[in-house]
Motif scaffolding. Structure first.
Motif, PDB file in Angstrom:
ATOM      1  N   LEU A 326      48.169  47.013  35.603  1.00  9.31           N
ATOM      2  CA  LEU A 326      47.646  46.793  37.134  1.00  9.31           C
ATOM      3  C   LEU A 326      46.175  47.624  36.991  1.00  9.31           C
ATOM      4  N   MET A 327      45.979  48.541  36.415  1.00 10.69           N
ATOM      5  CA  MET A 327      44.771  49.500  36.268  1.00 10.69           C
ATOM      6  C   MET A 327      43.889  48.343  35.491  1.00 10.69           C
ATOM      7  N   SER A 328      44.271  47.967  34.641  1.00 15.86           N
ATOM      8  CA  SER A 328      43.235  47.375  33.871  1.00 15.86           C
ATOM      9  C   SER A 328      42.807  45.914  34.442  1.00 15.86           C
ATOM     10  N   ALA A 329      44.047  45.400  35.431  1.00 15.28           N
ATOM     11  CA  ALA A 329      43.633  44.206  36.139  1.00 15.28           C
ATOM     12  C   ALA A 329      42.482  44.500  36.924  1.00 15.28           C
ATOM     13  N   ILE A 330      42.655  45.519  37.563  1.00 13.82           N
ATOM     14  CA  ILE A 330      41.487  45.840  38.519  1.00 13.82           C
ATOM     15  C   ILE A 330      40.218  46.022  37.910  1.00 13.82           C
ATOM     16  N   SER A 331      40.455  46.737  36.854  1.00  9.45           N
ATOM     17  CA  SER A 331      38.990  46.969  35.905  1.00  9.45           C
ATOM     18  C   SER A 331      38.466  45.649  35.643  1.00  9.45           C
ATOM     19  N   ALA A 332      39.292  44.728  35.311  1.00  8.70           N
ATOM     20  CA  ALA A 332      38.916  43.374  34.481  1.00  8.70           C
ATOM     21  C   ALA A 332      38.377  42.436  35.716  1.00  8.70           C
ATOM     22  N   ALA A 333      39.055  42.589  37.153  1.00  6.24           N
ATOM     23  CA  ALA A 333      38.416  41.849  38.174  1.00  6.24           C
ATOM     24  C   ALA A 333      37.022  42.106  38.514  1.00  6.24           C
ATOM     25  N   LEU A 334      36.771  43.487  38.678  1.00  7.21           N
ATOM     26  CA  LEU A 334      35.466  44.079  38.906  1.00  7.21           C
ATOM     27  C   LEU A 334      34.481  43.436  37.873  1.00  7.21           C
ATOM     28  N   ALA A 335      34.735  43.508  36.485  1.00  4.96           N
ATOM     29  CA  ALA A 335      33.899  43.177  35.471  1.00  4.96           C
ATOM     30  C   ALA A 335      33.637  41.532  35.670  1.00  4.96           C
ATOM     31  N   ILE A 336      34.924  40.749  35.943  1.00  7.11           N
ATOM     32  CA  ILE A 336      34.669  39.276  35.828  1.00  7.11           C
ATOM     33  C   ILE A 336      33.651  39.023  36.865  1.00  7.11           C
ATOM     34  N   GLY A 337      33.869  39.287  37.938  1.00  8.58           N
ATOM     35  CA  GLY A 337      33.264  39.143  39.343  1.00  8.58           C
ATOM     36  C   GLY A 337      31.838  40.173  39.458  1.00  8.58           C
ATOM     37  N   SER A 338      31.262  40.512  38.293  1.00  6.80           N
ATOM     38  CA  SER A 338      30.031  41.585  38.479  1.00  6.80           C
ATOM     39  C   SER A 338      28.911  40.656  38.857  1.00  6.80           C
ATOM     40  N   THR A 339      29.052  39.261  38.938  1.00  6.56           N
ATOM     41  CA  THR A 339      27.798  38.397  39.516  1.00  6.56           C
ATOM     42  C   THR A 339      27.833  38.582  40.784  1.00  6.56           C
ATOM     43  N   GLY A 340      28.559  39.172  41.623  1.00 11.47           N
ATOM     44  CA  GLY A 340      28.422  39.343  43.272  1.00 11.47           C
ATOM     45  C   GLY A 340      29.792  38.774  43.550  1.00 11.47           C
ATOM     46  N   ALA A 341      30.777  38.514  42.703  1.00  5.05           N
ATOM     47  CA  ALA A 341      32.055  38.152  43.411  1.00  5.05           C
ATOM     48  C   ALA A 341      33.074  39.257  43.161  1.00  5.05           C
ATOM     49  N   GLU A 342      32.932  40.490  43.175  1.00  3.84           N
ATOM     50  CA  GLU A 342      33.732  41.773  42.834  1.00  3.84           C
ATOM     51  C   GLU A 342      34.900  41.598  44.004  1.00  3.84           C
ATOM     52  N   GLY A 343      34.476  41.486  45.018  1.00  6.64           N
ATOM     53  CA  GLY A 343      35.866  41.461  46.141  1.00  6.64           C
ATOM     54  C   GLY A 343      36.549  40.364  46.233  1.00  6.64           C
ATOM     55  N   ARG A 344      35.932  39.035  45.828  1.00  3.79           N
ATOM     56  CA  ARG A 344      36.677  38.024  45.648  1.00  3.79           C
ATOM     57  C   ARG A 344      37.733  37.980  44.489  1.00  3.79           C
ATOM     58  N   VAL A 345      37.302  38.218  43.280  1.00  5.06           N
ATOM     59  CA  VAL A 345      38.281  38.285  42.167  1.00  5.06           C
ATOM     60  C   VAL A 345      39.185  39.511  42.324  1.00  5.06           C
ATOM     61  N   THR A 346      38.846  40.716  42.973  1.00  2.58           N
ATOM     62  CA  THR A 346      39.749  41.694  43.330  1.00  2.58           C
ATOM     63  C   THR A 346      40.849  41.227  44.406  1.00  2.58           C
ATOM     64  N   GLY A 347      40.129  40.504  45.341  1.00  7.46           N
ATOM     65  CA  GLY A 347      41.083  39.882  46.377  1.00  7.46           C
ATOM     66  C   GLY A 347      42.054  39.236  46.099  1.00  7.46           C
ATOM     67  N   LEU A 348      41.762  38.311  44.801  1.00  2.98           N
ATOM     68  CA  LEU A 348      42.748  37.306  44.328  1.00  2.98           C
ATOM     69  C   LEU A 348      43.786  37.988  43.558  1.00  2.98           C
ATOM     70  N   VAL A 349      43.262  39.184  42.833  1.00  9.14           N
ATOM     71  CA  VAL A 349      44.498  39.808  42.244  1.00  9.14           C
ATOM     72  C   VAL A 349      45.421  40.544  43.054  1.00  9.14           C
ATOM     73  N   PHE A 350      45.276  40.851  44.262  1.00 11.38           N
ATOM     74  CA  PHE A 350      45.972  41.126  45.436  1.00 11.38           C
ATOM     75  C   PHE A 350      46.778  40.050  45.843  1.00 11.38           C
ATOM     76  N   SER A 351      46.136  38.886  46.109  1.00 10.75           N
ATOM     77  CA  SER A 351      46.913  37.622  46.376  1.00 10.75           C
ATOM     78  C   SER A 351      48.047  37.420  45.261  1.00 10.75           C
ATOM     79  N   ALA A 352      47.717  37.753  44.059  1.00  6.41           N
ATOM     80  CA  ALA A 352      48.704  37.324  43.062  1.00  6.41           C
ATOM     81  C   ALA A 352      49.728  38.235  43.232  1.00  6.41           C
ATOM     82  N   LEU A 353      49.497  39.506  43.493  1.00 11.48           N
ATOM     83  CA  LEU A 353      50.613  40.317  43.667  1.00 11.48           C
ATOM     84  C   LEU A 353      51.463  39.893  44.871  1.00 11.48           C
ATOM     85  N   ALA A 354      50.926  39.664  45.963  1.00 13.47           N
ATOM     86  CA  ALA A 354      51.530  39.200  47.027  1.00 13.47           C
ATOM     87  C   ALA A 354      52.378  37.807  46.920  1.00 13.47           C
ATOM     88  N   LEU A 355      51.734  36.953  46.161  1.00 17.74           N
ATOM     89  CA  LEU A 355      52.662  35.608  45.853  1.00 17.74           C
ATOM     90  C   LEU A 355      53.642  36.126  44.859  1.00 17.74           C
TER      91      LEU A 355
END
Length: 414
Positions: A326-355
């Motif tokens: 979970l910790m590395s998922a947040i870090s990876a999401a922020l790195a993958i979305g580092s072109t302006g989509a940090e919130g979107r990719v991090t939101g998708l991580v939480f959406s995955a947890l909810a799913l």
């Protein structure tokens, strides 16, 4: 940067992480309070006990959509210092008002059933503002080497809440719901209102993203990452929420569960911080993948344990693996979305947890845990989820490293 400036920046970063930990702790404890009291409140408005699981599934379905939507909103607001904190504060105020109203409306009887459901929908949708949006501050305003440690701090609040939840259930179950709902809402609102101060602090020490910087469409790697996250979340839900208590009951009495279930979360909280050092140097995808494989081994050991001590050790290691994931998922999401989509990719991580939570609740609602023919599936599905997702993430990480090495050689003329 001078030593004094570096120390000040590190101090601000640590305050940011501790603030996010407090926010996750208070929010998760509020959710636990809601789950404890929901059957009683639902009964007061004439909702049958069997329908409570459907309400909880509705919550998770709303989270699945709202978490990503809130992450996208955070991407649009975060370049303007102060707006993200204002947005989160306003939405949290609405969320807390709906939450506080739940026990009071339920107390009026069956005539308020429609209002009760409407308040739950409002609370579920608006509470998503407390997950992905605050975490976008790490990706948009903090230096990349700081992010893994700060993500570990943020997830520490989630882990502490998981550890104390069994005790909270014992303490609150016989008390009136109104006071706990009011107290948790007031504390949560006050904590959320502090985001504006944190936002100004981190923006003061860093260069914020440009307001006209548009997020690029998600490529294959982010999509594969989210698919893997769904599998990891499902594995966690099936293992911890469905299989852990019955596993303990093979060797212990039901009254001991409140002391045994937190073992998973102790491992979770301890492992994140050393793992954040690996994420800092090797990246989040590698740690996620390795933790997935190691966690699958730990779950298999828990399933095959022949005594309580072995089971406790396996649960500790499984929790440690989930903390690393979970910790590395947040870090990876922020790195993958580092072109302006940090919130979107991090939101998708939480959406995955909810799913993942939704899928586990659907299995419970369908009575799968009571069907002997499905017992092997429920027991070994978490091993499959974590091992397959872990292996897939390692393949993606290796491909990215290989591609990065090829680019370096090309730029050097090699």
């Amino acid at each position: 940067m001078t030593t004094i400036e570096h120390t000040a920046d590190a101090g601000t970063a640590n305050r940011t992480g501790l603030y996010l930990a407090a926010l996750q702790l208070v929010f998760t404890l509020g959710w636990t309070t809601y789950v404890i009291y929901l059957p009683k409140l639902a009964a007061e408005v004439g909702i049958a006990p069997g329908a409570v699981i459907l309400i909880l599934m509705l919550d998770q379905a709303i989270f699945t959509i709202a978490d990503t939507a809130m992450g996208i909103a955070a991407d649009k607001l975060s370049p303007y210092v102060g707006r993200l904190g204002l947005f989160v504060g306003i939405v949290t105020a609405i969320s807390c008002a709906a939450f506080v109203a739940l026990p009071f409306v339920a107390g009026t009887g069956a005539a308020a059933q429609g209002w009760f459901i409407a308040l739950i929908v409002v609370w579920s949708a608006t509470s998503s503002a407390l997950r992905a949006p605050p975490l976008t501050l790490l990706g948009k305003h903090r230096a990349k080497p700081q992010v893994p440690f700060l993500a570990a701090l943020a997830m520490l609040g989630y882990g502490i809440a998981g550890a104390v939840s069994p005790y909270l259930g014992v303490v609150l179950r016989e008390h009136d719901a109104r006071l706990p709902f009011v107290i948790s809402s007031v504390v949560l609102l006050l904590t959320a209102l502090g985001l504006s101060r944190i936002e100004h602090d981190v923006a003061r020490d860093t260069i914020p993203p440009r307001p006209d910087e548009a997020a690029k469409p998600l490529g294959l790697v982010p999509i594969a990452f989210i698919v893997a996250m769904v599998a990891l979340a499902l594995g966690y839900q099936l293992h911890f929420a469905m299989n852990s208590a019955p596993a303990y009951l093979r060797f212990a009495a039901s009254g001991e569960l409140q002391w045994l279930m937190p073992v998973f979360w102790i491992g979770f909280n301890i492992a994140m911080f050393p793992a954040s050092l690996v994420v800092k140097h090797r990246g989040g995808l590698i740690v996620m993948g390795a933790a997935g494989l190691l966690g699958a081994v730990a779950i298999a050991a828990a399933e095959l344990a022949g005594n309580l001590n072995t089971l406790i050790a396996a649960q500790f290691l499984a929790g440690a693996a989930w903390g690393c994931m979970l910790m590395s998922a947040i870090s990876a999401a922020l790195a993958i979305g580092s072109t302006g989509a940090e919130g979107r990719v991090t939101g998708l991580v939480f959406s995955a947890l909810a799913l993942g939570t939704f899928a586990r609740m659907a299995a419970v609602a369908g009575g799968l845990q009571k069907m002997p023919e499905y017992a092997p599936l429920l027991h070994w599905a978490p091993v499959a989820c974590w091992s397959v997702a872990g292996a897939g993430l390692l393949v993606i990480a290796a491909a990215r490293l290989q591609g990065g090495g090829a680019q370096i050689k090309a730029s050097a003329g090699g």
